[in-house]
Design a protein around this motif. Structure first.
Motif, PDB file in Angstrom:
ATOM      1  N   ILE A  34      33.195  46.410  38.176  1.00 39.84           N
ATOM      2  CA  ILE A  34      33.251  47.699  38.851  1.00 39.84           C
ATOM      3  C   ILE A  34      34.193  47.746  40.047  1.00 39.84           C
ATOM      4  O   ILE A  34      34.525  48.829  40.528  1.00 39.84           O
ATOM      5  N   ALA A  35      34.615  46.612  40.568  1.00 37.89           N
ATOM      6  CA  ALA A  35      35.458  46.609  41.762  1.00 37.89           C
ATOM      7  C   ALA A  35      36.256  45.317  41.825  1.00 37.89           C
ATOM      8  O   ALA A  35      35.971  44.349  41.107  1.00 37.89           O
ATOM      9  N   SER A  36      37.257  45.297  42.702  1.00 39.45           N
ATOM     10  CA  SER A  36      38.081  44.090  42.859  1.00 39.45           C
ATOM     11  C   SER A  36      38.535  43.969  44.301  1.00 39.45           C
ATOM     12  O   SER A  36      38.575  44.948  45.049  1.00 39.45           O
ATOM     13  N   TRP A  37      38.875  42.737  44.677  1.00 42.67           N
ATOM     14  CA  TRP A  37      39.443  42.441  45.993  1.00 42.67           C
ATOM     15  C   TRP A  37      40.622  41.482  45.795  1.00 42.67           C
ATOM     16  O   TRP A  37      40.585  40.621  44.906  1.00 42.67           O
ATOM     17  N   ALA A  38      41.643  41.624  46.620  1.00 43.55           N
ATOM     18  CA  ALA A  38      42.771  40.681  46.630  1.00 43.55           C
ATOM     19  C   ALA A  38      42.832  40.044  48.008  1.00 43.55           C
ATOM     20  O   ALA A  38      43.013  40.743  49.008  1.00 43.55           O
ATOM     21  N   PHE A  39      42.664  38.712  48.056  1.00 42.10           N
ATOM     22  CA  PHE A  39      42.571  38.019  49.342  1.00 42.10           C
ATOM     23  C   PHE A  39      43.828  37.246  49.713  1.00 42.10           C
ATOM     24  O   PHE A  39      44.247  37.250  50.867  1.00 42.10           O
ATOM     25  N   VAL A  40      44.417  36.525  48.751  1.00 42.15           N
ATOM     26  CA  VAL A  40      45.546  35.647  49.063  1.00 42.15           C
ATOM     27  C   VAL A  40      46.604  35.771  47.987  1.00 42.15           C
ATOM     28  O   VAL A  40      46.325  36.171  46.846  1.00 42.15           O
ATOM     29  N   ILE A  41      47.852  35.413  48.332  1.00 46.29           N
ATOM     30  CA  ILE A  41      48.955  35.428  47.375  1.00 46.29           C
ATOM     31  C   ILE A  41      49.807  34.193  47.605  1.00 46.29           C
ATOM     32  O   ILE A  41      50.094  33.817  48.745  1.00 46.29           O
ATOM     33  N   SER A  42      50.222  33.539  46.509  1.00 42.78           N
ATOM     34  CA  SER A  42      51.042  32.325  46.609  1.00 42.78           C
ATOM     35  C   SER A  42      52.523  32.683  46.635  1.00 42.78           C
ATOM     36  O   SER A  42      52.916  33.831  46.414  1.00 42.78           O
ATOM     37  N   ALA A  43      53.349  31.667  46.878  1.00 43.67           N
ATOM     38  CA  ALA A  43      54.793  31.869  46.890  1.00 43.67           C
ATOM     39  C   ALA A  43      55.318  32.278  45.521  1.00 43.67           C
ATOM     40  O   ALA A  43      56.398  32.869  45.413  1.00 43.67           O
ATOM     41  N   THR A  44      54.580  31.981  44.471  1.00 39.95           N
ATOM     42  CA  THR A  44      54.994  32.336  43.113  1.00 39.95           C
ATOM     43  C   THR A  44      54.408  33.673  42.661  1.00 39.95           C
ATOM     44  O   THR A  44      54.585  34.060  41.511  1.00 39.95           O
ATOM     45  N   GLY A  45      53.688  34.373  43.556  1.00 42.13           N
ATOM     46  CA  GLY A  45      53.152  35.683  43.210  1.00 42.13           C
ATOM     47  C   GLY A  45      51.774  35.661  42.583  1.00 42.13           C
ATOM     48  O   GLY A  45      51.307  36.696  42.085  1.00 42.13           O
ATOM     49  N   LYS A  46      51.094  34.528  42.590  1.00 45.21           N
ATOM     50  CA  LYS A  46      49.737  34.460  42.066  1.00 45.21           C
ATOM     51  C   LYS A  46      48.768  34.984  43.120  1.00 45.21           C
ATOM     52  O   LYS A  46      48.724  34.504  44.239  1.00 45.21           O
ATOM     53  N   ILE A  47      47.986  35.986  42.727  1.00 39.06           N
ATOM     54  CA  ILE A  47      47.023  36.617  43.628  1.00 39.06           C
ATOM     55  C   ILE A  47      45.620  36.151  43.247  1.00 39.06           C
ATOM     56  O   ILE A  47      45.280  36.109  42.065  1.00 39.06           O
ATOM     57  N   VAL A  48      44.816  35.816  44.233  1.00 40.19           N
ATOM     58  CA  VAL A  48      43.446  35.370  43.978  1.00 40.19           C
ATOM     59  C   VAL A  48      42.488  36.237  44.776  1.00 40.19           C
ATOM     60  O   VAL A  48      42.744  36.559  45.943  1.00 40.19           O
ATOM     61  N   GLY A  49      41.397  36.611  44.118  1.00 42.44           N
ATOM     62  CA  GLY A  49      40.402  37.442  44.791  1.00 42.44           C
ATOM     63  C   GLY A  49      39.093  37.455  44.037  1.00 42.44           C
ATOM     64  O   GLY A  49      38.749  36.494  43.347  1.00 42.44           O
ATOM     65  N   TRP A  50      38.388  38.562  44.153  1.00 45.10           N
ATOM     66  CA  TRP A  50      37.096  38.750  43.508  1.00 45.10           C
ATOM     67  C   TRP A  50      37.151  39.915  42.534  1.00 45.10           C
ATOM     68  O   TRP A  50      37.907  40.869  42.726  1.00 45.10           O
ATOM     69  N   SER A  51      36.310  39.831  41.526  1.00 43.46           N
ATOM     70  CA  SER A  51      35.986  40.968  40.676  1.00 43.46           C
ATOM     71  C   SER A  51      34.470  41.107  40.709  1.00 43.46           C
ATOM     72  O   SER A  51      33.746  40.126  40.492  1.00 43.46           O
ATOM     73  N   ALA A  52      33.980  42.312  41.019  1.00 39.98           N
ATOM     74  CA  ALA A  52      32.545  42.512  41.218  1.00 39.98           C
ATOM     75  C   ALA A  52      31.876  42.983  39.936  1.00 39.98           C
ATOM     76  O   ALA A  52      32.397  43.856  39.235  1.00 39.98           O
ATOM     77  N   TYR A  53      30.712  42.413  39.653  1.00 44.61           N
ATOM     78  CA  TYR A  53      29.896  42.865  38.533  1.00 44.61           C
ATOM     79  C   TYR A  53      28.463  42.993  39.022  1.00 44.61           C
ATOM     80  O   TYR A  53      28.197  42.888  40.228  1.00 44.61           O
ATOM     81  N   SER A  54      27.533  43.285  38.125  1.00 40.70           N
ATOM     82  CA  SER A  54      26.183  43.668  38.539  1.00 40.70           C
ATOM     83  C   SER A  54      25.453  42.569  39.298  1.00 40.70           C
ATOM     84  O   SER A  54      24.575  42.853  40.111  1.00 40.70           O
TER      85      SER A  54
END
Length: 350
Positions: free
Chosen positions: A159-179
């Motif tokens: 239902i939702a997402s967050w983007a927290f960090v990004i690497s030099a190669t463009g890889k984004i890491v974050g959360w995806s929310a579920y129930s």
């Protein structure tokens, strides 16, 4: 005062160097550092004392500049700085917020009016990631690039997402929310997401908060289980907890730890450099200690600093590839921000 030099060799040794120390700002500034880049530029927040206006700060070549929020806003937070000395942050006012860039002593708006965003990181390419509030009360991760806003899609069924960090190669890491909580996910610049780790491990790691990622895709943060925080690392979908400080490295707290047999030490990891060095804090019920992890070893920063002054290092929040570390602690009983710079020898230089 320790001079910040524009170009410096990187460290090649797996053994931590000795450090010199410099105080950043003054005790009256109440600075809260967030990041340091390759040239030693430090950014963060400036906690207000007698005003409702919350400013940001930037320290360059030993000089600290307080940056007030733009007109019409009451708060300014700096989140990150890239190696081109471009700073990203968020300006907040009544019922509004905007992502801002700070470069050449000028603030400019990056996000559009009405988006209600929060910036979290900036890559050397200038790509910014963060979070946008939705009208339904949930959030989406966001990517700002070339004047365009791209939303990060939640994983299928979430239902939702967050983007927290990004690497030099463009890889984004974050959360995806579920129930039932949060899934760790990675995204590309188009906003497409895939799980960061295998499905059967989501429940175990759903509470991990990614704090940093290096160019090799190694992610650090802190996981939470039953209210216990533990510094951790993820590389190639393999999760590992970073080691605690041995009790003999916590001499001033040893009585308390022996008296309470349960595991009372907790830890948090805040940043990682290209060589895999990690900084953060180890915490007991009576104190917090700034730490450096190299390979499978953990070091107290105060064991590595050469100074006759009385310092307490509570937390290390960021480091660069030169081995410089920024954090906060106390000097002669007063809260302040420190910058550690390695004492280089020929054997340590590349």
């Amino acid at each position: 005062m320790v001079l910040l030099f524009a170009v410096a060799p990187r460290l090649s040794s797996a053994v931590p160097p000795a450090y010199t120390i410099e105080e950043i700002g003054s005790a009256e500034d109440l600075l809260d550092p967030k990041a340091i880049n390759e040239s030693g530029v430090i950014v963060g927040d400036c906690v207000p004392r007698d005003t409702l206006v919350h400013s940001a700060f930037i320290t360059r070549e030993g000089k600290t500049t307080i940056v007030p929020p733009p007109d019409g806003f009451t708060h300014l937070f700096f989140a990150d700085v890239n190696d081109k000395n471009v700073v990203v942050g968020t300006a907040i006012g009544e019922n509004k917020s905007r992502v801002v860039l700070y470069a050449d002593e000028k603030l400019t708006f990056l996000s559009k009016a009405g988006e209600l965003p929060l910036a979290t990181a900036i890559a050397n390419s200038g790509v910014v990631v963060g979070i946008i509030d939705r009208e339904d009360g949930h959030q989406n991760g966001a990517v700002w690039e070339h004047g365009r806003t791209t939303l990060v899609k939640p994983l299928e069924g979430d239902i939702a997402s967050w983007a927290f960090v990004i690497s030099a190669t463009g890889k984004i890491v974050g959360w995806s929310a579920y129930s039932k909580g949060y899934r760790l996910c990675q995204a590309d610049l188009s906003g497409n997401t895939i799980p960061l780790i295998d499905n059967d491990k989501w429940n175990r790691f759903r509470s991990m908060r990614p704090k940093a990622i290096n160019p090799h895709g190694v992610v650090v943060g802190s996981s939470t289980a039953a209210g216990h925080y533990q510094a951790c690392i993820i590389a190639e979908k393999v999760f590992a907890e970073l080691p605690d400080l041995p009790k003999n490295r916590l001499d001033e707290f040893i009585y308390f730890l022996e008296k309470h047999k349960r595991a009372v030490q907790q830890s948090s990891a805040y940043d990682i450099n290209d060589d895999g060095w990690v900084v953060g804090t180890c915490t007991t019920p009576v104190a917090s200690v700034a730490c450096l992890w190299i390979d499978d070893e953990v070091y107290r920063l105060d064991e590595l600093v050469k100074t006759d002054e009385k310092w307490l290092f509570h937390s290390a929040v960021s480091l660069n590839n030169r081995g410089q570390i920024v954090g906060f602690g106390k000097r002669d009983g007063k809260e302040t921000v420190f910058l550690l710079s390695p004492i280089l020898t020929e054997k340590r230089e590349q």
